[in-house]
Design an enzyme around this catalytic site. Structure first.
Site, PDB file in Angstrom:
ATOM      1  N   GLN A 290       2.977   9.860   1.625  1.00 14.75           N
ATOM      2  CA  GLN A 290       4.228   9.337   1.794  1.00 14.75           C
ATOM      3  C   GLN A 290       5.050   9.750   0.692  1.00 14.75           C
ATOM      4  OE1 GLN A 290       2.242   5.163   2.406  1.00 14.75           O
ATOM      5  NE2 GLN A 290       4.298   5.022   3.604  1.00 14.75           N
TER       6      GLN A 290
ATOM      7  N   HIS B  35      -4.320   1.307   7.852  1.00 13.46           N
ATOM      8  CA  HIS B  35      -3.156   1.906   7.715  1.00 13.46           C
ATOM      9  C   HIS B  35      -3.113   3.100   6.861  1.00 13.46           C
ATOM     10  CE1 HIS B  35       1.276   1.159   7.987  1.00 13.46           C
ATOM     11  NE2 HIS B  35       1.325   1.950   6.736  1.00 13.46           N
ATOM     12  N   GLU B  36      -3.552   3.003   5.603  1.00 11.09           N
ATOM     13  CA  GLU B  36      -3.307   4.009   4.480  1.00 11.09           C
ATOM     14  C   GLU B  36      -4.251   5.110   4.910  1.00 11.09           C
ATOM     15  OE1 GLU B  36      -0.873   3.558   3.076  1.00 11.09           O
ATOM     16  OE2 GLU B  36      -0.743   1.279   2.858  1.00 11.09           O
TER      17      GLU B  36
ATOM     18  N   GLY C 163       0.643  -1.212   0.304  1.00  9.15           N
ATOM     19  CA  GLY C 163      -0.142  -0.121   0.063  1.00  9.15           C
ATOM     20  C   GLY C 163       0.829   1.299  -0.002  1.00  9.15           C
TER      21      GLY C 163
ATOM     22  N   HIS D  10      -2.645   7.295   7.307  1.00 10.26           N
ATOM     23  CA  HIS D  10      -1.692   8.325   6.847  1.00 10.26           C
ATOM     24  C   HIS D  10      -2.404   9.674   6.269  1.00 10.26           C
ATOM     25  CE1 HIS D  10       2.135   6.119   6.628  1.00 10.26           C
ATOM     26  NE2 HIS D  10       1.615   5.121   6.046  1.00 10.26           N
TER      27      HIS D  10
ATOM     28  N   CYS E 239       5.869  -0.176   7.454  1.00 12.42           N
ATOM     29  CA  CYS E 239       5.525   1.012   6.659  1.00 12.42           C
ATOM     30  C   CYS E 239       6.829   1.475   5.962  1.00 12.42           C
ATOM     31  CB  CYS E 239       5.118   1.881   7.749  1.00 12.42           C
ATOM     32  SG  CYS E 239       4.536   3.691   7.012  1.00 12.42           S
ATOM     33  N   LEU E 240       6.547   1.771   4.727  1.00 13.89           N
ATOM     34  CA  LEU E 240       7.510   2.324   3.915  1.00 13.89           C
ATOM     35  C   LEU E 240       8.135   3.435   4.417  1.00 13.89           C
ATOM     36  CD1 LEU E 240       5.857   1.387   0.410  1.00 13.89           C
ATOM     37  CD2 LEU E 240       7.868   0.111   1.563  1.00 13.89           C
TER      38      LEU E 240
HETATM   39  O1  GNR Z   1       4.001  -2.578   2.817  1.00 15.82           O
HETATM   40  C1  GNR Z   1       3.464  -2.499   3.778  1.00 15.82           C
HETATM   41  N1  GNR Z   1       2.968  -3.608   4.401  1.00 15.82           N
HETATM   42  C2  GNR Z   1       2.144  -3.709   5.328  1.00 15.82           C
HETATM   43  C3  GNR Z   1       1.999  -4.701   6.172  1.00 15.82           C
HETATM   44  C4  GNR Z   1       0.775  -4.559   7.299  1.00 15.82           C
HETATM   45  C5  GNR Z   1       0.240  -3.745   7.510  1.00 15.82           C
HETATM   46  C6  GNR Z   1       0.304  -2.583   6.743  1.00 15.82           C
HETATM   47  C7  GNR Z   1       1.121  -2.388   5.494  1.00 15.82           C
HETATM   48  S1  GNR Z   1       1.108  -1.165   4.496  1.00 15.82           S
HETATM   49  C8  GNR Z   1       2.970  -1.283   4.149  1.00 15.82           C
HETATM   50  C9  GNR Z   1       3.038  -0.103   3.115  1.00 15.82           C
HETATM   51  C10 GNR Z   1       2.869   1.247   3.649  1.00 15.82           C
HETATM   52  O2  GNR Z   1       3.765   1.891   4.587  1.00 15.82           O
HETATM   53  N2  GNR Z   1       1.779   1.879   3.424  1.00 15.82           N
HETATM   54  O3  GNR Z   1       1.548   3.115   4.064  1.00 15.82           O
HETATM   55 NI    NI Z   2       2.590   3.137   5.731  1.00 17.11          NI
END
Ligand code: GNR
Ligand code: NI
Length: 170
Positions: free
Chosen positions: A51, A136-137, A46, A140, A94-95
């Site tokens: 980001q 999660h997204e 995601g 953000h 998270c990236l």
């Molecule tokens: O790549 C991602 N893996 C992930 C694993 C578990 C829960 C959420 C994520 S999102 C993350 C990519 C990211 O930072 N998206 O904002």
């Molecule tokens: Ni993230």
């Protein structure tokens, strides 16, 4: 298509609430495609626009399994309209928080209203990894990171390490 640089915490843009998308036009679709390319290259499942330094309410994701065909999705102005009472724990990464992982508890299922890349209103009910990733997204877009669910001790430990690494690479 182009790869976009991914911001790493602590960056103030990752703590800023993003603004609604006003128009679903070709410029936005180009951004969506660049975000998908950036996400696949990272690699991640995601990516939210903040980001890559764009403070708009837009996210992309693909939670297809390794052996399944790619399933890119884009969500514009997403809103959680329902969430389940039962919760689920996932190990999240998270990236924007490279090399750190932690268990986060969230509603197991959500219903999300959004616009698709054609500007059409859509609703999706998600569970499993898709539900976790969507939350999660969407976090953000509200300037929230998964480390905000951890104790301040753990959060500050991670942020201190990330700061040090940023200084090294600067
Ligand atoms: O790549 C991602 N893996 C992930 C694993 C578990 C829960 C959420 C994520 S999102 C993350 C990519 C990211 O930072 N998206 O904002
Ligand atoms: Ni993230």
């Amino acid at each position: 298509m182009a790869l976009l640089p991914i911001l790493v915490a602590p960056d103030p843009r990752l703590k800023t609430k993003a603004k609604p998308v006003e128009a679903v036009d070709d410029d936005l679709r180009k951004l969506i495609d660049d975000m998908l390319e950036t996400m696949y290259e990272a690699p991640g499942i995601g990516l939210a626009a903040p980001q890559v330094g764009v403070l708009k309410r837009l996210l992309v994701l693909d939670v297809a399994g390794k052996d399944d065909p790619p399933a890119p999705m884009a969500f514009i102005n997403p809103e959680i309209v329902w969430e389940s009472d039962d919760l689920n724990v996932y190990e999240e990464g998270c990236l924007s928080i490279p090399a750190h992982y932690a268990e986060v508890e969230r509603p197991a299922a959500v219903r999300v209203r959004y616009l698709d890349r054609d500007g059409k209103r859509q609703e999706i009910e998600a569970d499993g990894l898709l539900a976790t990733c969507l939350q999660h997204e969407i976090d953000h877009l509200d300037g929230k990171l998964f480390i905000d669910y951890l104790s301040s001790l753990k959060r500050n430990m991670i942020l201190r390490k990330l700061k040090k690494e940023t200084q090294k690479s600067a």
